[in-house]
Motif scaffolding. Structure first.
Motif, PDB file in Angstrom:
ATOM      1  N   ALA A 194       0.837  -1.210   0.000  1.00  0.00           N
ATOM      2  CA  ALA A 194       0.000   0.000   0.000  1.00  0.00           C
ATOM      3  C   ALA A 194       0.863   1.248   0.000  1.00  0.00           C
ATOM      4  CB  ALA A 194      -0.931  -0.021   1.201  1.00  0.00           C
ATOM      5  N   VAL A 195       1.924   1.261   0.781  1.00  0.00           N
ATOM      6  CA  VAL A 195       2.825   2.428   0.814  1.00  0.00           C
ATOM      7  C   VAL A 195       3.502   2.608  -0.533  1.00  0.00           C
ATOM      8  CG1 VAL A 195       4.956   3.317   1.854  1.00  0.00           C
ATOM      9  CG2 VAL A 195       3.170   2.352   3.305  1.00  0.00           C
ATOM     10  N   ALA A 196       3.961   1.531  -1.154  1.00  0.00           N
ATOM     11  CA  ALA A 196       4.614   1.625  -2.466  1.00  0.00           C
ATOM     12  C   ALA A 196       3.635   2.135  -3.519  1.00  0.00           C
ATOM     13  CB  ALA A 196       5.166   0.256  -2.869  1.00  0.00           C
ATOM     14  N   THR A 197       2.394   1.702  -3.460  1.00  0.00           N
ATOM     15  CA  THR A 197       1.387   2.182  -4.409  1.00  0.00           C
ATOM     16  C   THR A 197       1.112   3.667  -4.212  1.00  0.00           C
ATOM     17  OG1 THR A 197       0.382  -0.003  -4.406  1.00  0.00           O
ATOM     18  CG2 THR A 197      -0.952   1.787  -5.274  1.00  0.00           C
ATOM     19  N   ALA A 198       1.042   4.097  -2.972  1.00  0.00           N
ATOM     20  CA  ALA A 198       0.789   5.523  -2.693  1.00  0.00           C
ATOM     21  C   ALA A 198       1.939   6.380  -3.190  1.00  0.00           C
ATOM     22  CB  ALA A 198       0.568   5.724  -1.205  1.00  0.00           C
ATOM     23  N   ILE A 199       3.159   5.947  -2.974  1.00  0.00           N
ATOM     24  CA  ILE A 199       4.317   6.722  -3.433  1.00  0.00           C
ATOM     25  C   ILE A 199       4.347   6.774  -4.958  1.00  0.00           C
ATOM     26  CG2 ILE A 199       6.845   6.706  -3.555  1.00  0.00           C
ATOM     27  CD1 ILE A 199       6.846   5.591  -0.705  1.00  0.00           C
ATOM     28  N   GLY A 200       4.082   5.660  -5.625  1.00  0.00           N
ATOM     29  CA  GLY A 200       4.063   5.664  -7.080  1.00  0.00           C
ATOM     30  C   GLY A 200       2.965   6.546  -7.637  1.00  0.00           C
TER      31      GLY A 200
ATOM     32  N   ARG B  36       1.315  11.652 -10.345  1.00  0.00           N
ATOM     33  CA  ARG B  36       0.510  12.888 -10.405  1.00  0.00           C
ATOM     34  C   ARG B  36       1.390  14.125 -10.437  1.00  0.00           C
ATOM     35  NH1 ARG B  36      -4.598  11.669  -6.414  1.00  0.00           N
ATOM     36  NH2 ARG B  36      -5.468  10.009  -7.715  1.00  0.00           N
ATOM     37  N   ALA B  37       2.508  14.100  -9.752  1.00  0.00           N
ATOM     38  CA  ALA B  37       3.407  15.262  -9.758  1.00  0.00           C
ATOM     39  C   ALA B  37       3.987  15.485 -11.148  1.00  0.00           C
ATOM     40  CB  ALA B  37       4.523  15.053  -8.741  1.00  0.00           C
ATOM     41  N   ARG B  38       4.271  14.446 -11.857  1.00  0.00           N
ATOM     42  CA  ARG B  38       4.812  14.595 -13.199  1.00  0.00           C
ATOM     43  C   ARG B  38       3.749  15.065 -14.183  1.00  0.00           C
ATOM     44  NH1 ARG B  38       8.521   9.260 -14.206  1.00  0.00           N
ATOM     45  NH2 ARG B  38      10.219   9.842 -12.808  1.00  0.00           N
ATOM     46  N   SER B  39       2.529  14.578 -14.076  1.00  0.00           N
ATOM     47  CA  SER B  39       1.511  14.921 -15.058  1.00  0.00           C
ATOM     48  C   SER B  39       0.852  16.275 -14.783  1.00  0.00           C
ATOM     49  CB  SER B  39       0.436  13.834 -15.088  1.00  0.00           C
ATOM     50  OG  SER B  39      -0.262  13.806 -13.854  1.00  0.00           O
ATOM     51  N   ALA B  40       1.026  16.872 -13.620  1.00  0.00           N
ATOM     52  CA  ALA B  40       0.362  18.139 -13.296  1.00  0.00           C
ATOM     53  C   ALA B  40       0.970  19.311 -14.047  1.00  0.00           C
ATOM     54  CB  ALA B  40       0.433  18.387 -11.794  1.00  0.00           C
TER      55      ALA B  40
END
Length: 159
Positions: free
Chosen positions: A113-119, A124-128
């Motif tokens: 779950a933590v790895a999924t949240a970080i990914g 989202r930071a790249r696509s914003a």
């Protein structure tokens, strides 16, 4: 009539000579190859067990056959060990409860779950910050020209 001293024979002599000739013609022939079996004609005692008879060993085992025999014993023992290990593992898995599975999987689920949240955050930071701006004229063509003829031909869109 001959003058040979054996002829003429009496009836008894002729009968004996005929029996000799028939026995000579129909006698069993000696086989060309020696027999491959042995029959012990030693009389068996009427009471008790038979005495031991020496049976000399004359077979020679090739080295490759002995190696194959030893290897097959080793493979069989190894497979038996693997089978016993699999049986023990499956016996352990058959007695697993839901609470035990959840206790075992919980740490791995948390890490996932933590790895999924970080990914997701990195994605989202790249696509914003990306903006797509298209410049230029847009031409839409709708005419269709069929140049191929025949049953299995395809129609192409004009350019």
């Amino acid at each position: 009539m001959t003058t040979d001293p054996q002829y003429p024979l009496t009836d008894a002599e002729a009968s004996a000579e005929a029996a000799r000739l028939i026995a000579e013609v129909y006698r069993p022939e000696v086989p060309a190859t020696p027999p491959t079996a042995f029959r012990d004609t030693t009389p068996i005692p009427a009471i008790g067990t038979t005495p031991p008879v020496p049976q000399p060993e004359s077979r020679i085992v090739p080295q490759w056959a002995a190696g194959v025999a030893v290897a097959s014993i080793g493979v069989g023992a190894g497979i038996t060990g693997l089978g016993c290990g699999a049986w023990l593992v499956l016996q352990g898995l058959s007695s697993v409860t839901l609470l035990g599975v959840l206790a075992l999987v919980a740490p791995f689920a948390g890490v996932a779950a933590v790895a999924t949240a970080i990914g997701s955050a990195i994605s989202r930071a790249r696509s914003a910050s990306t903006t797509h701006i298209y410049k230029g004229t847009v031409v839409q063509r709708t005419e269709v020209t069929a140049t191929a003829r025949g049953m299995l031909s395809r129609a192409k869109a004009g350019r």
